[in-house]
Structures are given as C-alpha cells and as structure tokens.
Write a protein that holds these residues in place. Structure first.
Motif, PDB file in Angstrom:
ATOM      1  N   UNK A 273      -5.951   0.604  11.320  1.00  0.00           N
ATOM      2  CA  UNK A 273      -7.072   1.431  11.791  1.00  0.00           C
ATOM      3  C   UNK A 273      -6.990   2.833  11.177  1.00  0.00           C
ATOM      4  N   UNK A 274      -5.806   3.431  11.171  1.00  0.00           N
ATOM      5  CA  UNK A 274      -5.653   4.802  10.673  1.00  0.00           C
ATOM      6  C   UNK A 274      -5.660   4.877   9.151  1.00  0.00           C
ATOM      7  N   UNK A 275      -5.089   3.883   8.481  1.00  0.00           N
ATOM      8  CA  UNK A 275      -4.846   4.006   7.036  1.00  0.00           C
ATOM      9  C   UNK A 275      -5.681   3.083   6.170  1.00  0.00           C
ATOM     10  N   UNK A 276      -6.330   2.088   6.765  1.00  0.00           N
ATOM     11  CA  UNK A 276      -7.196   1.199   5.987  1.00  0.00           C
ATOM     12  C   UNK A 276      -6.427   0.131   5.242  1.00  0.00           C
ATOM     13  N   UNK A 277      -7.186  -0.670   4.480  1.00  0.00           N
ATOM     14  CA  UNK A 277      -6.620  -1.871   3.859  1.00  0.00           C
ATOM     15  C   UNK A 277      -5.516  -1.602   2.833  1.00  0.00           C
ATOM     16  N   UNK A 278      -5.452  -0.370   2.272  1.00  0.00           N
ATOM     17  CA  UNK A 278      -4.365  -0.116   1.320  1.00  0.00           C
ATOM     18  C   UNK A 278      -2.997  -0.336   1.943  1.00  0.00           C
ATOM     19  N   UNK A 279      -2.927  -0.158   3.261  1.00  0.00           N
ATOM     20  CA  UNK A 279      -1.634  -0.320   3.942  1.00  0.00           C
ATOM     21  C   UNK A 279      -1.090  -1.742   3.794  1.00  0.00           C
ATOM     22  N   UNK A 280      -1.985  -2.718   3.711  1.00  0.00           N
ATOM     23  CA  UNK A 280      -1.544  -4.112   3.584  1.00  0.00           C
ATOM     24  C   UNK A 280      -0.749  -4.259   2.285  1.00  0.00           C
ATOM     25  N   UNK A 281      -1.348  -3.767   1.211  1.00  0.00           N
ATOM     26  CA  UNK A 281      -0.689  -3.830  -0.092  1.00  0.00           C
ATOM     27  C   UNK A 281       0.599  -3.013  -0.105  1.00  0.00           C
ATOM     28  N   UNK A 282       0.526  -1.790   0.452  1.00  0.00           N
ATOM     29  CA  UNK A 282       1.713  -0.916   0.462  1.00  0.00           C
ATOM     30  C   UNK A 282       2.889  -1.619   1.143  1.00  0.00           C
ATOM     31  N   UNK A 283       2.608  -2.259   2.269  1.00  0.00           N
ATOM     32  CA  UNK A 283       3.688  -2.912   3.030  1.00  0.00           C
ATOM     33  C   UNK A 283       4.234  -4.125   2.273  1.00  0.00           C
ATOM     34  N   UNK A 284       3.324  -4.967   1.769  1.00  0.00           N
ATOM     35  CA  UNK A 284       3.778  -6.172   1.060  1.00  0.00           C
ATOM     36  C   UNK A 284       4.610  -5.772  -0.163  1.00  0.00           C
ATOM     37  N   UNK A 285       4.145  -4.744  -0.874  1.00  0.00           N
ATOM     38  CA  UNK A 285       4.836  -4.303  -2.080  1.00  0.00           C
ATOM     39  C   UNK A 285       6.206  -3.699  -1.740  1.00  0.00           C
ATOM     40  N   UNK A 286       6.229  -2.854  -0.705  1.00  0.00           N
ATOM     41  CA  UNK A 286       7.497  -2.211  -0.315  1.00  0.00           C
ATOM     42  C   UNK A 286       8.531  -3.258   0.092  1.00  0.00           C
ATOM     43  N   UNK A 287       8.086  -4.283   0.806  1.00  0.00           N
ATOM     44  CA  UNK A 287       9.015  -5.337   1.242  1.00  0.00           C
ATOM     45  C   UNK A 287       9.538  -6.103   0.027  1.00  0.00           C
TER      46      UNK A 287
END
Ligand SMILES: Cc1cc2nc3c(=O)[nH]c(=O)nc-3n(C[C@H](O)[C@H](O)[C@H](O)COP(=O)(O)O)c2cc1C
Length: 295
Positions: A273-287
């Motif tokens: 909600x706060x950060x938008x869909x980029x967060x999905x990519x950021x998390x998957x990539x960081x993991x």
C-alpha cells in the motif's frame, strides 16, 4: 507443501477478499496471491471508517471485520481466472457464528474452495471478529484442526488431489501458549503455518494519530514482533515444516530478515500500500541476491 513457487514474495490475505482482481494482481510479479478472507455467506463487515493509515509509522490499523461477498463468489472468480500462478484461499467464520460452532463455517468454505486453489489458509487470528482468536486456545484449536484435516483428507479423495492446508496465527502470545499451540499444530497434520496476522499491541505507535483506533496494526511496527514469533515457530516446528511469513515488510531488506527469521516464503500487504508494486520486485530480488547468489 508440494507447491513450486516462482519466487518467494506473495500478496497477503485481505487486499483482494473476493478474488475480483486476480488477473490484474497476477501481473505484478507476485509469486503467489492469497485471496479472502471469505466466509460461508456474504457479510458487510464493520461500519466505516474501519481502516486508518498511521503515516508517521508506515503502518495501518484496520477493523474491516471480514467484509466479503461469500465463498461462492470467490469460487466463481477462481473458476473465471486466467492467471495461472499460485493461489491460496483464506477462509474464516461468519461474524454471528459462535466460537463453539465455528468449525462448521470453516468446513463449508474448505469444501467449496478445495478444488479451485493451490492451498487453503485457515484464519483463526483476525482481531476484528469477536472471539475468533479463542480458536487459537489449545482445546478449540485441537478440535478445529482435527475436523479440518479429516475433511481435507476426504476432499483429497473426492477431488482426486490434495490441497495443502495452512494455519494463520496472531503475533500476540505468551511464550508458553505459543509453544502449546505450535505443538498442537504440528500434531494436527496440517501442512503449513502463516506467521503472522496483525497485532493488537499499540506499544510501537503510542501517541501517534489514530493509535487508539480499535483493530489490527500492520506495517513497519509489526516487523520485529512478527519476526520474534516466526523465529519461535521455526524453532518449535523444525527445519522442514513449511512456514509463510507475513508482517511488516516495507523493503527488500525486511524481506531478507523475514527469511532469516525462518520463513520459506513471505507476504506483503501494508508495504504494498505504501510503496506500490516495485516492492514486489525489490523483495524477490533482495532474497535471490542473499540466498540464491543470483544477481
Ligand atoms: C486492511 C487489511 C485487511 C486485512 N484483511 C485480512 C483478511 O481478511 N484475512 C487475513 O488473514 N489477513 C488480513 N489482513 C492481514 C494481512 O494479511 C497481513 O497478515 C498483515 O497485514 C501483516 O502484513 P503487513 O504488515 O505486510 O500488512 C489484513 C490486513 C490489512 C491491512
């Protein structure tokens, strides 16, 4: 659980309660979508306002109260989906069903969603349906999970395939009670756990706007408490028990911390909600970067 997730970052329950946006959400890079919570019949939920941003804390307080169109609507939406990714169906009880008859509500929903999803999440941890969390107490929990596992085994035969069952727990526990509940969960034959739902604690946001609204707190202030519970879950349940981790992921680093605390896959709601869909990519990539040595 026998599921191959394309990545470790999913959408948490409650954003698409009715499965109305599966194909759209499925385009955003999530490795799975958890839909619901649904109840046997439609119900309106609590009066508005029932959701509040606590902006200085990157948090949300909600007391939605399982507003949903009912399980039959979700099943229609699941049947009509074109999205071919992993989908979980999160089920609950009707507001006016007493706790000692709750099992019947879960069993109705379980049977209906069973052949249409990749896993079923049993929600006994929303703070917004009166007494729902009593289902986490040892006596109720054992009885409920026995009934659900037994029904699940029957459905696996009837429908010609097993759909794993996950229990979603709260972050608010006394140590001994958590250990007891986890032992009951491990012995019950359910296939996985989701830790955690929203918290009723306000310690981390005392004095901030909306801090005194009733409901469940999610977002940044939930990360540490949810991770503490998650760690305990991993300790008690052992290395091979499937655990989904939810609560407070606002960045790729938080997602890595959630995996480090013991989650096999993670879920987002408030961060999305706060950060938008980029967060999905950021998390998957960081993991991936941290754990699979993939750039
Ligand atoms: C507005 C709102 C509605 C939610 N509704 C549900 C729900 O219906 N069922 C459920 O299991 N969890 C529900 N949740 C909890 C989320 O699935 C998630 O477990 C929790 O918010 C912690 O993750 P987060 O900090 O990333 O938001 C809801 C959360 C929010 C903010």
């Amino acid at each position: 659980m026998g599921i191959e997730f394309p990545n470790r970052v999913g959408l948490a329950a409650g954003l698409d309660k009715n499965g109305d946006y599966i194909d759209a959400l499925g385009q955003l890079g999530f490795g799975h979508l958890e839909l619901g919570t649904v109840t046997p019949k439609p119900q309106p939920g609590n009066p508005q306002p029932r959701m509040f941003r606590v902006k200085p804390a990157d948090a949300i307080i909600n007391r939605m109260g399982f507003n949903n169109e009912g399980v039959d609507h979700l099943v229609e939406r699941l049947e009509a989906r074109r999205y071919s990714g992993v989908v979980g169906a999160n089920i609950g009880k009707q507001k006016d069903t007493p706790v000692d008859r709750a099992a019947a509500d879960y069993l109705i929903c379980l049977e209906k969603v069973y052949p249409h999803c990749d896993y079923v999440a049993v929600n006994i941890s929303s703070p917004n349906t009166e007494n729902l969390r009593q289902l986490q107490d040892s006596g109720h929990l054992r009885e409920l999970l026995e009934a659900i596992v037994r029904a699940g085994n029957d459905h696996a035969e009837t429908f010609g395939g097993k759909c794993p069952i996950v229990v979603k727990i709260a972050p608010d526990w006394e140590d001994a009670a958590l250990t007891g509940a986890l032992e009951t969960i491990a012995a019950s034959g359910v296939d996985g756990l989701n830790a955690t739902n929203t918290t009723i604690s306000r310690d981390a946001i005392a004095g901030l706007p909306h801090a005194d609204e009733a409901g469940g707190l999610s977002g940044a202030p939930l990360l540490q408490p949810a991770n503490r519970v998650l760690k305990k879950c991993r300790e008690v349940l052992g290395d091979s028990f499937p655990i989904m981790g939810s609560g407070g992921i606002m960045s790729g680093g938080d997602a890595v911390a959630k995996i480090a605390a013991g989650a096999d896959v993670v879920q987002l709601y408030t961060g999305f909600i706060y950060n938008g869909p980029n967060l999905v990519h950021d998390c998957a990539h960081a993991i991936c970067k941290e754990y699979a040595h993939v750039e």
